[in-house]
Design a protein around this motif. Sequence first.
Motif, mmCIF file in Angstrom:
data_model
loop_
_atom_site.group_PDB
_atom_site.id
_atom_site.type_symbol
_atom_site.label_atom_id
_atom_site.label_comp_id
_atom_site.label_asym_id
_atom_site.label_seq_id
_atom_site.Cartn_x
_atom_site.Cartn_y
_atom_site.Cartn_z
ATOM 1 N N THR A 96 0.814 -1.061 0.079
ATOM 2 C CA THR A 96 0.212 0.048 0.327
ATOM 3 C C THR A 96 0.832 1.580 0.188
ATOM 4 O OG1 THR A 96 -0.254 -0.216 2.467
ATOM 5 C CG2 THR A 96 -1.894 -1.064 1.390
ATOM 6 N N GLU A 97 0.405 2.489 -0.523
ATOM 7 C CA GLU A 97 0.933 3.403 -0.059
ATOM 8 C C GLU A 97 0.314 5.023 0.151
ATOM 9 O OE1 GLU A 97 0.781 4.451 -4.807
ATOM 10 O OE2 GLU A 97 2.213 3.163 -5.258
ATOM 11 N N GLY A 116 -0.676 7.440 2.697
ATOM 12 C CA GLY A 116 -0.605 8.884 3.392
ATOM 13 C C GLY A 116 -1.671 9.443 2.187
ATOM 14 N N GLY A 117 -1.271 8.857 0.957
ATOM 15 C CA GLY A 117 -2.379 9.795 -0.526
ATOM 16 C C GLY A 117 -3.489 9.965 0.318
ATOM 17 N N ALA A 118 -3.948 11.316 0.010
ATOM 18 C CA ALA A 118 -5.570 11.477 0.159
ATOM 19 C C ALA A 118 -6.745 11.127 -0.353
ATOM 20 C CB ALA A 118 -5.615 13.030 0.071
ATOM 21 N N ILE A 119 -7.726 10.515 -0.369
ATOM 22 C CA ILE A 119 -8.575 9.785 -1.141
ATOM 23 C C ILE A 119 -10.594 10.332 -1.135
ATOM 24 C CG2 ILE A 119 -7.831 7.490 -1.202
ATOM 25 C CD1 ILE A 119 -9.652 6.452 0.685
ATOM 26 N N THR A 129 -9.334 14.937 6.058
ATOM 27 C CA THR A 129 -9.047 14.041 4.580
ATOM 28 C C THR A 129 -8.890 12.856 4.754
ATOM 29 O OG1 THR A 129 -7.770 16.618 4.221
ATOM 30 C CG2 THR A 129 -7.680 14.266 3.354
ATOM 31 N N ARG A 185 -7.461 9.125 4.170
ATOM 32 C CA ARG A 185 -6.229 9.282 3.113
ATOM 33 C C ARG A 185 -5.929 7.159 3.017
ATOM 34 N NH1 ARG A 185 -2.922 13.810 3.011
ATOM 35 N NH2 ARG A 185 -3.300 15.618 4.042
ATOM 36 N N ILE A 186 -5.076 6.856 2.150
ATOM 37 C CA ILE A 186 -4.602 5.883 2.242
ATOM 38 C C ILE A 186 -4.252 5.522 3.796
ATOM 39 C CG2 ILE A 186 -3.122 4.228 1.051
ATOM 40 C CD1 ILE A 186 -5.812 4.871 -0.511
ATOM 41 N N TRP A 238 -4.728 0.787 -0.851
ATOM 42 C CA TRP A 238 -4.833 0.890 -1.703
ATOM 43 C C TRP A 238 -3.845 0.240 -2.826
ATOM 44 C CZ3 TRP A 238 -6.647 3.506 -6.506
ATOM 45 C CH2 TRP A 238 -6.738 4.028 -7.323
ATOM 46 N N ALA A 247 -2.393 -0.877 -5.681
ATOM 47 C CA ALA A 247 -1.731 0.443 -7.050
ATOM 48 C C ALA A 247 -2.145 -0.237 -8.374
ATOM 49 C CB ALA A 247 -0.412 0.902 -6.667
ATOM 50 N N LYS A 255 -5.251 -0.403 -9.997
ATOM 51 C CA LYS A 255 -5.943 1.078 -9.627
ATOM 52 C C LYS A 255 -7.620 1.000 -8.807
ATOM 53 C CE LYS A 255 -3.354 3.008 -13.331
ATOM 54 N NZ LYS A 255 -3.670 3.444 -14.917
#
Length: 231
Positions: free
Chosen positions: A26-27, A29-32, A54, A56-57, A91, A93, A96
């Motif tokens: 997983t990655e 910190g990415g906002a979803i 927010t 995030r992942i 996530w 990746a 997707k």
Amino acid sequence: MNVPARWFSLSLLILSLTVGCVSLPTEPGGAIGTLRVSGPNVWLNNKAGKDGDTVRIGSSLATGPGSSALVEFRDGGYLQLDEKTDPIFDWLAQSKCILIRIFTGQAYLKRERACVEGPNISLVLNSEANIRIKAGTRLAEMTLLKGNADITAPAQMRLLPGQQVTVTGKRITPLRTLSPAELEKTVAWREKYHFKPLPDEEPIRKPLWPPAYRPPVKPPPTPRPPPIRHD
């Protein structure tokens, strides 16, 4: 919260359906998405959640009694949680796909593409579904309202709108096609929660520079006293 090891195999099944490759890390910190809150008992990453936070992942979300949370995904769609529901967001990746792991509770998901896992069920969803998980009894129930869904574990099958599948342990009951009244009853829990709209952002006002020219205002003339008359 530790993820049960058996869920690793479910992730592999999801990926085999989409790209046929092993799962990727997983990655975080990415906002979803953006959080909306109804009720006093909503926690995001073990802290009190509030409107506008927010998601995030890697985020964990939990609702307590009399409370609901709604995640508005940045790329479209949303996830609404009933009380006592606790998903974690990951996530995948290469496929997707946002992976939503639900340990227990109930959720309504509307999204063009999402991967969902429970302790004994795994699926890829396109459109709208109601998902109910009872971890103590190892019961999972998935009701498709629109679009399509592919169950990938414990067995592979495709659901059509109006169909419901129930998994107890590893046993799958035959598919049921619900009546419109039964479908409405399945999602009736959503009506007891209300969300306030998020405030619009204030527009940025640029100052005028240099200031607009304004001609000086002349003061009115001072009146003169009348002349003194000598008779």
